[in-house]
Design an enzyme around this catalytic site. Sequence first.
Site, PDB file in Angstrom:
ATOM      1  N   LYS A 176      86.015  74.184  -2.926  1.00 30.66           N
ATOM      2  CA  LYS A 176      84.310  75.293  -2.802  1.00 30.66           C
ATOM      3  C   LYS A 176      84.482  75.338  -4.171  1.00 30.66           C
ATOM      4  O   LYS A 176      82.966  76.120  -4.970  1.00 30.66           O
ATOM      5  CB  LYS A 176      85.152  76.923  -2.980  1.00 30.66           C
ATOM      6  CG  LYS A 176      85.292  77.448  -1.711  1.00 30.66           C
ATOM      7  CD  LYS A 176      86.066  79.088  -1.889  1.00 30.66           C
ATOM      8  CE  LYS A 176      87.480  78.921  -0.813  1.00 30.66           C
ATOM      9  NZ  LYS A 176      88.929  79.994  -1.474  1.00 30.66           N
ATOM     10  N   GLU A 216      81.247  67.071  -7.056  1.00 33.17           N
ATOM     11  CA  GLU A 216      82.780  67.673  -6.955  1.00 33.17           C
ATOM     12  C   GLU A 216      82.405  68.501  -8.643  1.00 33.17           C
ATOM     13  O   GLU A 216      81.667  68.245  -9.449  1.00 33.17           O
ATOM     14  CB  GLU A 216      83.605  66.457  -7.033  1.00 33.17           C
ATOM     15  CG  GLU A 216      84.318  66.552  -7.408  1.00 33.17           C
ATOM     16  CD  GLU A 216      85.429  67.157  -7.142  1.00 33.17           C
ATOM     17  OE1 GLU A 216      85.727  68.760  -6.618  1.00 33.17           O
ATOM     18  OE2 GLU A 216      87.429  66.413  -7.306  1.00 33.17           O
ATOM     19  N   ILE A 239      85.241  69.182 -10.634  1.00 30.91           N
ATOM     20  CA  ILE A 239      86.074  68.590 -11.730  1.00 30.91           C
ATOM     21  C   ILE A 239      86.744  67.153 -11.217  1.00 30.91           C
ATOM     22  O   ILE A 239      87.243  67.423 -10.341  1.00 30.91           O
ATOM     23  CB  ILE A 239      86.942  69.158 -12.687  1.00 30.91           C
ATOM     24  CG1 ILE A 239      87.256  68.789 -13.664  1.00 30.91           C
ATOM     25  CG2 ILE A 239      87.736  70.367 -12.307  1.00 30.91           C
ATOM     26  CD1 ILE A 239      88.105  70.014 -14.940  1.00 30.91           C
ATOM     27  N   VAL A 240      86.748  66.445 -12.776  1.00 30.00           N
ATOM     28  CA  VAL A 240      87.835  65.635 -11.811  1.00 30.00           C
ATOM     29  C   VAL A 240      88.687  65.488 -12.840  1.00 30.00           C
ATOM     30  O   VAL A 240      88.881  65.568 -14.308  1.00 30.00           O
ATOM     31  CB  VAL A 240      87.327  63.558 -11.922  1.00 30.00           C
ATOM     32  CG1 VAL A 240      87.960  62.955 -11.653  1.00 30.00           C
ATOM     33  CG2 VAL A 240      85.668  63.087 -11.271  1.00 30.00           C
ATOM     34  N   ASP A 241      90.203  65.658 -12.279  1.00 21.92           N
ATOM     35  CA  ASP A 241      91.401  65.837 -13.193  1.00 21.92           C
ATOM     36  C   ASP A 241      92.368  64.555 -12.593  1.00 21.92           C
ATOM     37  O   ASP A 241      91.777  63.911 -13.051  1.00 21.92           O
ATOM     38  CB  ASP A 241      91.666  67.298 -12.545  1.00 21.92           C
ATOM     39  CG  ASP A 241      93.076  67.789 -13.351  1.00 21.92           C
ATOM     40  OD1 ASP A 241      93.842  66.609 -14.010  1.00 21.92           O
ATOM     41  OD2 ASP A 241      93.913  68.620 -12.799  1.00 21.92           O
TER      42      ASP A 241
HETATM   43  P1  IMP Z   1      92.197  65.776  -9.156  1.00 18.56           P
HETATM   44  O1  IMP Z   1      91.978  65.920  -7.314  1.00 18.56           O
HETATM   45  O2  IMP Z   1      93.280  66.290  -9.796  1.00 18.56           O
HETATM   46  O3  IMP Z   1      90.929  64.853  -9.652  1.00 18.56           O
HETATM   47  O4  IMP Z   1      92.111  67.518  -8.677  1.00 18.56           O
HETATM   48  C1  IMP Z   1      90.410  68.079  -8.418  1.00 18.56           C
HETATM   49  C2  IMP Z   1      90.930  69.361  -8.158  1.00 18.56           C
HETATM   50  O5  IMP Z   1      91.462  70.404  -8.534  1.00 18.56           O
HETATM   51  C3  IMP Z   1      89.273  69.962  -8.316  1.00 18.56           C
HETATM   52  O6  IMP Z   1      87.969  69.797  -7.085  1.00 18.56           O
HETATM   53  C4  IMP Z   1      89.577  71.326  -8.590  1.00 18.56           C
HETATM   54  O7  IMP Z   1      89.077  72.624  -7.843  1.00 18.56           O
HETATM   55  C5  IMP Z   1      91.035  70.946  -9.095  1.00 18.56           C
HETATM   56  N1  IMP Z   1      91.347  71.437 -10.372  1.00 18.56           N
HETATM   57  C6  IMP Z   1      91.456  70.346 -11.489  1.00 18.56           C
HETATM   58  N2  IMP Z   1      91.504  70.762 -12.810  1.00 18.56           N
HETATM   59  C7  IMP Z   1      91.393  71.890 -12.928  1.00 18.56           C
HETATM   60  C8  IMP Z   1      90.480  72.724 -13.803  1.00 18.56           C
HETATM   61  O8  IMP Z   1      90.677  72.512 -14.527  1.00 18.56           O
HETATM   62  N3  IMP Z   1      89.836  74.043 -14.017  1.00 18.56           N
HETATM   63  C9  IMP Z   1      90.007  74.414 -12.246  1.00 18.56           C
HETATM   64  N4  IMP Z   1      90.063  73.625 -11.211  1.00 18.56           N
HETATM   65  C10 IMP Z   1      90.830  72.175 -11.270  1.00 18.56           C
END
Ligand code: IMP
Length: 187
Positions: free
Chosen positions: A56, A112, A114-116
């Site tokens: 979402k 997307e 955010i890329v975490d």
């Molecule tokens: P990744 O797979 O670790 O890159 O995470 C990606 C997903 O995690 C994003 O699409 C977000 O839904 C969620 N996410 C990562 N970091 C944050 C943040 O700081 N706040 C809120 N959602 C986050």
Amino acid sequence: MATRAVEGAADPRLSGRAVKRIAFDEETIAARVRELGGEITAAYPDGKLLVLGLLKGSFIFLSDLVRQISRPLQVDFLVAASYGDAMVSSGTVRLVYDPETELEGKHILLVEDIVDSGRTLNRLMAILEERKPRSLEICALLHKRIADGLKHETKFTGFDAPNEFLVGYGLDHAENFRHLPYIASLQ
Ligand code: IMP
Ligand code: MG
């Protein structure tokens, strides 16, 4: 980067919970989204473009972004679940909704929030590549620049983000705060 502190009590949307600071305010986001729309318009001179929003988290960004892209395009969505209610990645990515639109032969732009860790994107890009798109690129509103082993770098990025837990403008914590018009870091 703006670092205005906000009082939880001053914003009724926060239900009394304070956010640490506003990382990106409404005007800053709007200006950058306009620029991104221009970059995307210029990057796709021909061919069918399908903008694929990852739900979402991307819903507000995507709706603002597509209105800044001055060329024909289609919109569809993907739903992946990765985080649950936690503030740290669980490491698993589940596809809950698969786009019904034909992807073959189209330019696909995955949007997307955010890329975490990059795990979500690595998994999704592998799935989408199998559908034989003409091209496959990523547009992320925020990029924490902490992902190692990101297989596909984002082609379009809104902002480099601080390594903090961010909410607002679509981003949630346990489904709350998505409706904030700004992006804030949580206490
Ligand atoms: P990744 O797979 O670790 O890159 O995470 C990606 C997903 O995690 C994003 O699409 C977000 O839904 C969620 N996410 C990562 N970091 C944050 C943040 O700081 N706040 C809120 N959602 C986050
Ligand atoms: Mg989330």
